[in-house]
Motif scaffolding. Structure first.
Motif, mmCIF file in Angstrom:
data_model
loop_
_atom_site.group_PDB
_atom_site.id
_atom_site.type_symbol
_atom_site.label_atom_id
_atom_site.label_comp_id
_atom_site.label_asym_id
_atom_site.label_seq_id
_atom_site.Cartn_x
_atom_site.Cartn_y
_atom_site.Cartn_z
ATOM 1 N N SER A 134 -15.265 7.587 -57.407
ATOM 2 C CA SER A 134 -15.017 6.222 -57.886
ATOM 3 C C SER A 134 -14.314 6.232 -59.245
ATOM 4 O O SER A 134 -13.612 5.283 -59.594
ATOM 5 C CB SER A 134 -16.332 5.448 -57.977
ATOM 6 O OG SER A 134 -17.171 6.063 -58.930
ATOM 7 N N GLU A 161 -19.534 3.097 -52.509
ATOM 8 C CA GLU A 161 -18.703 3.701 -53.550
ATOM 9 C C GLU A 161 -19.571 4.709 -54.279
ATOM 10 O O GLU A 161 -20.683 4.401 -54.698
ATOM 11 C CB GLU A 161 -18.193 2.627 -54.498
ATOM 12 C CG GLU A 161 -17.073 1.828 -53.861
ATOM 13 C CD GLU A 161 -16.439 0.870 -54.844
ATOM 14 O OE1 GLU A 161 -15.764 1.345 -55.776
ATOM 15 O OE2 GLU A 161 -16.654 -0.335 -54.677
ATOM 16 N N ASN A 163 -19.881 8.538 -56.781
ATOM 17 C CA ASN A 163 -19.308 9.513 -57.697
ATOM 18 C C ASN A 163 -20.263 10.703 -57.728
ATOM 19 O O ASN A 163 -21.381 10.594 -58.252
ATOM 20 C CB ASN A 163 -19.160 8.885 -59.091
ATOM 21 C CG ASN A 163 -18.490 9.825 -60.074
ATOM 22 O OD1 ASN A 163 -18.643 11.055 -59.985
ATOM 23 N ND2 ASN A 163 -17.773 9.262 -61.024
#
Ligand code: GTP
Ligand code: MG
Ligand code: ZN
Length: 307
Positions: A134, A161, A163
């Motif tokens: 992200s 989303e 990371n």
């Protein structure tokens, strides 16, 4: 040596050797906290060449203390990929959830995402779309990308989303994976193993580097099963360049577009391919913006590729 027959789940395989979960792990005796969980190395005869990661097998220790496979137990599904010369190669078995992992660099192929979702329908498995990295979205995501992402959400797929560096989205993903066998699939370098490491920090799964062209380097080479803390399993699999549709019919292809389902009974022809036929309820739904037009166009492209 006892000749007890054991049941176990295949962690991974290297040629004729399988790594199988140690049965002591299933011991519910709490005093056995330090029980040996080292996987069992099991030899498999040629007739068991089809056994893959995620399969359940029976095995026994023979007189020399080595372990060997007795049987492959029935599977409820198996994920295959076209291998050498288009011949399908089985990657993993008994999958409940297909986690389609994507990133902004390497960039996402929405065609590839669609094909994995079609595969999930064929497997009778659930599916999640993960957008990893992200931190790179700002620099690389286009308006079309955001629209495509939203389309999956509107259809009903969870879109996360994430990371893998900061851990963003990890809790949500772990929650969705509870009590299931999930497989991480997607292109090389999107961060499948990095996410797996975040979920299972002690597993130390090897992760790769991205070349200047943004391509991954195929760091993970074989599908491997990991046990989750909250019940369930995670299978990390090698990255793909592409994921071709297997040998499927027009109707099976359409089944993979789950947003068609509520309309298709209203098509004039019950064998409508939603392409050129008159009075097609799917095309009407596209014209009325009830079905995402780009998804429909990708469907048409896939349909024509089958012929
Ligand atoms: N910036 C950024 N880099 C990430 C993120 N997740 C993973 N990476 C990096 O992406 C690279 C590839 O990660 P891997 O986890 O090896 O990718 P993979 O999907 O397992 O790749 P294969 O095993 O080849 O299929 C590594 O250098 C990671 O550090 C993220 O969220 N943000
Ligand atoms: Mg990997
Ligand atoms: Zn139709």
């Amino acid at each position: 040596m006892s000749t007890t027959i054991n049941t176990g789940r295949v962690i991974t395989r290297f040629g004729a050797e399988l790594l199988v979960e140690n049965p002591s792990k299933s011991s519910d005796n709490n005093t056995e906290e330090h029980s040996d969980k080292t996987p069992i190395r099991c030899t498999a005869k040629r007739k068991f060449d089809s056994i893959v990661c995620g399969d359940f097998i029976t095995w026994h220790h023979n007189l020399h203390g080595n372990a060997s496979v007795d049987d492959l137990l029935p599977r409820h599904n198996a994920l295959t990929r076209p291998g050498y010369r288009g011949r399908p190669r089985t990657i993993a078995a008994n999958i409940d959830l297909l986690v389609v992992v994507n990133s902004w660099l390497p960039e996402t192929s929405w065609n590839l995402v669609d094909r994995y979702l079609i595969a999930a329908e064929q497997l009778n498995a659930e599916a999640i779309v993960v957008m990893n990295k992200s931190d790179m979205a700002k620099a690389h995501a286009t308006d079309e990308d955001w629209e495509a992402m939203k389309a999956y959400q509107d259809i009903g797929y969870p879109v996360l989303e994430m990371n893998a560096m900061t851990g963003e989205g990890i809790d949500k993903l772990s929650e969705l994976m509870q009590n299931k066998t999930s497989i991480f699939s997607g292109r090389s370098g999107v961060g499948k193993s990095s996410i797996a490491n975040k979920i299972l920090p002690e597993s130390n799964i090897l992760t790769g580097i991205i070349s200047d062209s943004g391509e991954g380097k195929h760091t993970t080479t074989t599908a491997t099963l990991y046990e989750l803390e909250n019940n369930g399993y995670l299978i990390d699999s090698p990255g793909v360049r592409d994921y071709a549709l297997g040998d499927i019919s027009d109707a099976e292809l359409a089944e993979g577009y789950i947003e068609f389902l509520q309309y298709q009974d209203s098509c004039r022809f019950n064998n409508c391919t939603h392409d050129h036929e008159p009075k097609c309820a799917i095309r009407t739904a596209v014209d009325e913006n009830k079905i995402n037009k780009n998804r429909y166009l990708r469907y048409i492209k896939a349909l024509r590729s089958l012929e």
